[in-house]
Design an enzyme around this catalytic site. Structure first.
Site, short mmCIF file in Angstrom:
data_model
loop_
_atom_site.label_atom_id
_atom_site.label_comp_id
_atom_site.label_asym_id
_atom_site.label_seq_id
_atom_site.Cartn_x
_atom_site.Cartn_y
_atom_site.Cartn_z
N ARG A 138 -0.95 -8.86 13.98
CA ARG A 138 -1.05 -8.20 12.30
C ARG A 138 -2.12 -8.63 11.72
NH1 ARG A 138 4.47 -5.54 10.59
NH2 ARG A 138 3.30 -4.26 9.23
N LYS A 168 1.11 -1.85 0.22
CA LYS A 168 -0.02 0.82 -0.27
C LYS A 168 0.63 1.14 -0.12
CE LYS A 168 -1.92 -1.18 4.47
NZ LYS A 168 -1.11 -2.53 4.55
N ARG A 200 10.83 -0.67 11.11
CA ARG A 200 9.97 -0.38 11.83
C ARG A 200 9.89 -1.95 13.39
NH1 ARG A 200 4.84 -0.35 9.03
NH2 ARG A 200 3.81 -1.51 9.92
N ARG A 242 11.66 -5.83 5.33
CA ARG A 242 11.50 -4.62 5.34
C ARG A 242 12.40 -2.92 5.49
NH1 ARG A 242 5.32 -1.88 5.59
NH2 ARG A 242 6.46 -3.14 7.42
N ARG A 294 -10.29 0.35 8.86
CA ARG A 294 -9.41 -0.70 8.79
C ARG A 294 -10.78 -1.44 9.81
NH1 ARG A 294 -3.76 0.02 9.14
NH2 ARG A 294 -2.58 -1.98 9.80
P1 AP5 Z 1 4.85 -1.90 1.98
O1 AP5 Z 1 4.43 -0.78 0.51
O2 AP5 Z 1 5.67 -1.38 2.58
O3 AP5 Z 1 3.71 -2.51 2.48
P2 AP5 Z 1 1.65 -2.00 3.33
O4 AP5 Z 1 0.98 -2.45 2.42
O5 AP5 Z 1 2.82 -0.45 2.79
O6 AP5 Z 1 3.23 -2.45 3.87
P3 AP5 Z 1 2.69 -1.93 6.09
O7 AP5 Z 1 3.32 -2.63 6.74
O8 AP5 Z 1 3.07 -0.61 6.37
O9 AP5 Z 1 1.52 -2.00 6.60
P4 AP5 Z 1 0.24 -2.11 7.72
O10 AP5 Z 1 -0.63 -2.10 7.20
O11 AP5 Z 1 0.70 -2.82 8.47
O12 AP5 Z 1 1.18 -1.05 8.62
P5 AP5 Z 1 0.50 0.48 8.56
O13 AP5 Z 1 1.89 1.44 8.74
O14 AP5 Z 1 -0.36 0.74 7.74
O15 AP5 Z 1 5.83 -3.12 1.15
C1 AP5 Z 1 6.45 -4.10 1.83
C2 AP5 Z 1 7.43 -4.27 2.04
O16 AP5 Z 1 7.65 -5.23 0.46
C3 AP5 Z 1 8.37 -3.71 1.37
O17 AP5 Z 1 9.57 -3.56 1.44
C4 AP5 Z 1 8.34 -2.59 0.08
O18 AP5 Z 1 9.68 -2.56 -0.87
C5 AP5 Z 1 8.15 -4.54 -0.57
N1 AP5 Z 1 7.06 -5.14 -1.29
C6 AP5 Z 1 6.45 -3.57 -1.96
N2 AP5 Z 1 5.25 -3.96 -3.42
C7 AP5 Z 1 6.38 -4.77 -3.32
C8 AP5 Z 1 5.95 -6.05 -5.32
N3 AP5 Z 1 4.92 -5.98 -5.67
N4 AP5 Z 1 6.64 -6.93 -5.12
C9 AP5 Z 1 7.73 -7.04 -4.39
N5 AP5 Z 1 7.50 -6.30 -3.52
C10 AP5 Z 1 7.37 -5.90 -2.86
O19 AP5 Z 1 0.51 0.54 10.46
C11 AP5 Z 1 0.99 -0.32 11.28
C12 AP5 Z 1 0.17 -0.11 12.46
O20 AP5 Z 1 -0.53 0.94 13.17
C13 AP5 Z 1 -1.35 -1.08 12.80
O21 AP5 Z 1 -0.15 -2.60 13.09
C14 AP5 Z 1 -1.82 -1.03 13.86
O22 AP5 Z 1 -1.30 -0.68 15.07
C15 AP5 Z 1 -2.17 0.98 13.56
N6 AP5 Z 1 -3.24 1.61 12.67
C16 AP5 Z 1 -2.46 1.86 11.19
N7 AP5 Z 1 -3.92 2.63 11.16
C17 AP5 Z 1 -4.34 2.41 11.66
C18 AP5 Z 1 -5.98 2.19 11.41
N8 AP5 Z 1 -6.35 2.55 10.72
N9 AP5 Z 1 -7.23 1.65 12.84
C19 AP5 Z 1 -6.17 0.92 13.80
N10 AP5 Z 1 -5.29 1.44 13.85
C20 AP5 Z 1 -4.35 1.68 12.85
#
Ligand code: AP5
Length: 213
Positions: free
Chosen positions: A171, A13, A160, A126, A87
């Site tokens: 997660r 994402k 992270r 990552r 979410r």
């Molecule tokens: P990346 O693009 O970083 O993936 P992502 O989907 O953004 O993953 P996140 O881990 O950031 O998502 P998340 O939803 O767990 O975390 P968030 O920060 O929102 O890609 C990942 C890796 O893969 C990278 O190394 C990249 O290079 C590689 N890659 C990408 N595309 C690829 C491809 N096509 N092929 C190969 N490699 C690829 O949330 C963190 C925490 O915050 C949550 O756990 C929760 O505690 C809290 N939180 C956040 N939002 C909310 C909400 N709305 N409600 C409640 N709690 C929340």
């Protein structure tokens, strides 16, 4: 044009959102990034948020809806990319209400589909640039010069705290229990467009571009 990027942790994402910001001038609203900023503030709220995030649980709807509301009213650009929000069903309803209040609507919900095994590989490799947030991977997207960000030249890279196997398991569980019902919710509304997130980054980008037109 306002869009949601929906998908499990590590689906890509953030990677795809950054591309849309660069090419279309859209505004990325990542609740994960906002919460990471809140935790580094050292406030009581920040400390609570840090504990929840490190355990891989979801932060309360009230907190994240408040953060999104603040950004929606203060940021301007060629549309919003909601990255990691909503979410839960309560967050989805709140988003519809907030956009409605601003006289705006949702264009599309892009669901990035990736197998669980691949998510583990992506999360465990990552790292990101601490300065500009560019996202890398040890195997699939290393920096061109070791330890130097391709985008801004910084040498400060971070991993992270929640990118470990235990947190990831929680997660994923949170995603399947609380977030995946949104797939049916947006499908029923006619807004859902799935893309194959198992493809290479560029191919995923092309699929998203084709949907957005
Ligand atoms: P990346 O693009 O970083 O993936 P992502 O989907 O953004 O993953 P996140 O881990 O950031 O998502 P998340 O939803 O767990 O975390 P968030 O920060 O929102 O890609 C990942 C890796 O893969 C990278 O190394 C990249 O290079 C590689 N890659 C990408 N595309 C690829 C491809 N096509 N092929 C190969 N490699 C690829 O949330 C963190 C925490 O915050 C949550 O756990 C929760 O505690 C809290 N939180 C956040 N939002 C909310 C909400 N709305 N409600 C409640 N709690 C929340």
């Amino acid at each position: 044009m306002n869009i949601i990027l929906l998908g499990p942790p590590g689906a890509g994402k953030g990677t795809q959102a950054r591309h849309l910001v660069e090419t279309r001038g859209m505004v990325q609203l990542s609740t994960g990034d906002m919460l990471r900023a809140a935790r580094s503030s050292g406030t009581e709220m920040g400390k609570k948020v840090a504990e929840i995030m490190d355990a891989g649980k979801l932060v309360t709807d009230e907190i994240v809806i408040g953060l999104i509301e603040e950004q929606l009213t203060s940021q301007k650009g060629a549309g919003f990319i909601f990255d990691g929000f909503p979410r839960t069903l309560a967050q989805a309803d709140a988003l519809a209400a907030l956009l409605g209040k601003l006289g705006q609507s949702l264009h599309t919900v892009i669901e990035i589909r990736v197998d669980d095994e691949e998510l583990v590989k992506r999360i465990s490799g990552r790292f990101t640039c601490a300065k500009c947030g560019e996202v890398y991977h040890d195997e699939t997207r290393p920096t061109k010069a070791e330890g130097v960000c391709d985008a801004c030249g910084s040498t400060e890279m971070v991993r992270r705290a929640d990118d470990n196997e235990d947190s990831l398991r929680t997660r994923l569980m949170e995603y399947y229990k609380k977030t995946s019902p949104l797939i049916g919710y947006y499908y029923a509304k006619g807004d859902l467009r799935p893309v194959n997130g198992m493809a290479e980054v560029k191919q995923v980008t092309a699929s998203i571009e084709a949907i957005l037109g």
